[in-house]
Scaffold this active site. Structure first.
Site, mmCIF file in Angstrom:
data_model
loop_
_atom_site.group_PDB
_atom_site.id
_atom_site.type_symbol
_atom_site.label_atom_id
_atom_site.label_comp_id
_atom_site.label_asym_id
_atom_site.label_seq_id
_atom_site.Cartn_x
_atom_site.Cartn_y
_atom_site.Cartn_z
ATOM 1 N N LYS A 71 0.838 -1.196 0.000
ATOM 2 C CA LYS A 71 0.000 0.000 0.000
ATOM 3 C C LYS A 71 0.873 1.246 0.000
ATOM 4 O O LYS A 71 1.823 1.376 0.794
ATOM 5 C CB LYS A 71 -0.926 0.005 1.224
ATOM 6 C CG LYS A 71 -1.986 -1.087 1.205
ATOM 7 C CD LYS A 71 -3.032 -0.840 0.138
ATOM 8 C CE LYS A 71 -4.170 -1.848 0.227
ATOM 9 N NZ LYS A 71 -5.247 -1.574 -0.749
ATOM 10 N N ASP A 88 -0.515 -0.316 -4.539
ATOM 11 C CA ASP A 88 -1.884 0.193 -4.564
ATOM 12 C C ASP A 88 -1.935 1.526 -3.846
ATOM 13 O O ASP A 88 -1.691 1.597 -2.636
ATOM 14 C CB ASP A 88 -2.819 -0.812 -3.882
ATOM 15 C CG ASP A 88 -4.284 -0.397 -3.953
ATOM 16 O OD1 ASP A 88 -4.585 0.645 -4.560
ATOM 17 O OD2 ASP A 88 -5.124 -1.130 -3.410
ATOM 18 N N GLU A 132 -2.194 0.067 -8.695
ATOM 19 C CA GLU A 132 -3.644 0.207 -8.636
ATOM 20 C C GLU A 132 -4.036 1.640 -8.289
ATOM 21 O O GLU A 132 -3.439 2.262 -7.400
ATOM 22 C CB GLU A 132 -4.224 -0.725 -7.568
ATOM 23 C CG GLU A 132 -4.166 -2.198 -7.879
ATOM 24 C CD GLU A 132 -4.825 -3.001 -6.784
ATOM 25 O OE1 GLU A 132 -5.986 -2.692 -6.415
ATOM 26 O OE2 GLU A 132 -4.187 -3.930 -6.264
ATOM 27 N N ASP A 181 -9.194 0.312 -10.047
ATOM 28 C CA ASP A 181 -9.835 -0.374 -8.920
ATOM 29 C C ASP A 181 -11.093 0.383 -8.522
ATOM 30 O O ASP A 181 -12.194 0.055 -8.942
ATOM 31 C CB ASP A 181 -8.864 -0.513 -7.754
ATOM 32 C CG ASP A 181 -9.468 -1.269 -6.566
ATOM 33 O OD1 ASP A 181 -10.652 -1.655 -6.631
ATOM 34 O OD2 ASP A 181 -8.756 -1.477 -5.572
ATOM 35 N N LYS A 231 -13.647 -6.757 -7.937
ATOM 36 C CA LYS A 231 -13.965 -7.176 -6.568
ATOM 37 C C LYS A 231 -15.459 -7.452 -6.487
ATOM 38 O O LYS A 231 -16.268 -6.612 -6.899
ATOM 39 C CB LYS A 231 -13.571 -6.100 -5.555
ATOM 40 C CG LYS A 231 -12.069 -5.861 -5.462
ATOM 41 C CD LYS A 231 -11.736 -4.767 -4.467
ATOM 42 C CE LYS A 231 -10.227 -4.533 -4.395
ATOM 43 N NZ LYS A 231 -9.867 -3.401 -3.522
#
Length: 363
Positions: A161, A189, A215, A240, A264
């Site tokens: 992250k 991400d 992402e 995303d 997702k």
């Protein structure tokens, strides 16, 4: 076959430690467990795992919507998944995670009725595939420790992250590469954390770390900005938070805004739309990842069936339950050395521990 009842439960599992991304910090997985009971003795299960900064819904909004959907579905054919979506589709924009729970429960029933695991029912034959494992934002030292712990557990690809100050993000990645070298995959991400200028600067500076893709570098609504980042970045861009629906997929393709899709179930509203997005991506030569929120192995197993059914889904980020303090799921997908193996039982091939189910608050 008809739906007799829908059991609704609060589904809460504390995390081992707080998990931080640019959008906030999570301490508990708070969702809703759904059990769709039929008059044929077949029960299908599903779960929601909402994260309000992304999906817009919460556990409480899911519970309210679940009460209404329960009454709408009673007496209906559970095998008619398309019709069920049309019936409850008005809830998709406000409660996508809950629609995902109902959707996977209906697929569970469909697979059990057919005597096939869902991924095979959908024509798939992919029984094993790799998943990454995620490290949240922390000090470089703590992030290195997190990666090293997961490396020791057998994982070979790490999702890191980022999305804070670009210089600090570069320092975090430098520390991780210094610790583990370049034999292992890293993907990042940003969770919308950067401006366009910050994203371009950061990604150019991160090229040396051999990043697989980034992402959602910027704001979900700034599709033009995402395209600009893609045009200037040496690292591929994955949509995303900009990608919820099949319609979003078409918009991203038309804008030439990204290189990859992150699907997702909790954003898309379940397996049905997840598969649609993957096939749209395939038509545009855009490879996909199957990602997650912080579901248990119930929701992750449903996502794994989608992965197993579709050749255009080539990446997986199905690690949500690793952060849970306990695992209340029986059977389902298995994870060893970073590799997921799908169950071969009919339906989703997963259930909730009966002893744990008795402890849950029923709606």
């Amino acid at each position: 076959m008809k739906i007799q009842d829908v059991e609704i439960y609060y589904f809460d599992i504390p995390l081992k430690e707080p998990f931080t991304i640019t959008l906030g910090t999570i301490t508990t997985s708070s969702g809703v467990l759904i059990r769709v009971v039929t008059d044929a003795g077949i029960t299908g299960i599903g779960e929601s795992s909402p994260f309000q900064p992304v999906t817009g819904d919460t556990q409480e909004t899911n519970v309210v919507a679940a009460r209404a959907i329960r009454e709408m579905l009673k007496g209906k054919d559970p095998l008619a998944i398309e019709s069920a979506h049309k019936l409850v589709g008005g809830f998709l924009h406000s409660n996508p995670a809950l629609i995902a729970a109902f959707d996977m429960a209906l697929y569970d029933i469909l697979g059990k009725a057919a005597g096939l695991p869902v991924f095979r029912l959908l024509g798939g034959d992919k029984t094993t595939f790799e998943t990454d494992v995620t490290t949240g934002i922390d000090t470089p030292e703590n992030m290195v420790k997190s990666v090293q712990t997961r490396l020791a557990a057998g994982f070979k690809t790490f999702k890191i992250k980022v999305g804070m100050d670009p210089d600090a993000d570069v320092a975090r990645l430098q520390a991780i590469r210094d610790a583990i070298g370049y034999d292992y995959g890293i993907r990042i991400d940003a969770n919308q954390g950067w401006t366009v200028a910050q994203a371009v600067t950061a990604l150019k500076a991160m090229e040396k770390f051999k990043i697989q893709f980034c992402e959602q570098p910027g704001l979900y609504s700034d599709i033009a900005g995402m395209k600009q980042v893609r045009d200037e970045s040496p690292i591929g861009i994955m949509a995303d938070e900009s990608l919820f629906s099949p319609t979003d997929a078409l918009k991203l393709i038309n804008a030439a805004a990204c290189d990859y899709f992150n699907i997702k179930l909790m954003k898309a509203g379940g397996m049905t739309n997840g598969l649609r997005i993957a096939l749209i991506g395939e038509a545009a030569n855009i490879r996909c990842m199957l990602g997650c929120m912080i579901e248990t192995r119930l929701g992750l197993t449903a996502a794994a069936h989608v992965h197993g059914a579709c050749g255009n889904i080539v990446f997986a980020d199905l690690d949500g339950y690793f952060s849970h303090t306990f695992d209340p799921i029986v059977d389902g997908m298995a994870v060893k050395d970073g590799m997921i193996t799908l169950p071969e039982k009919p339906g989703l091939g997963v259930d909730v521990d009966p002893a744990f189910l008795k402890k849950l608050k029923r709606v």
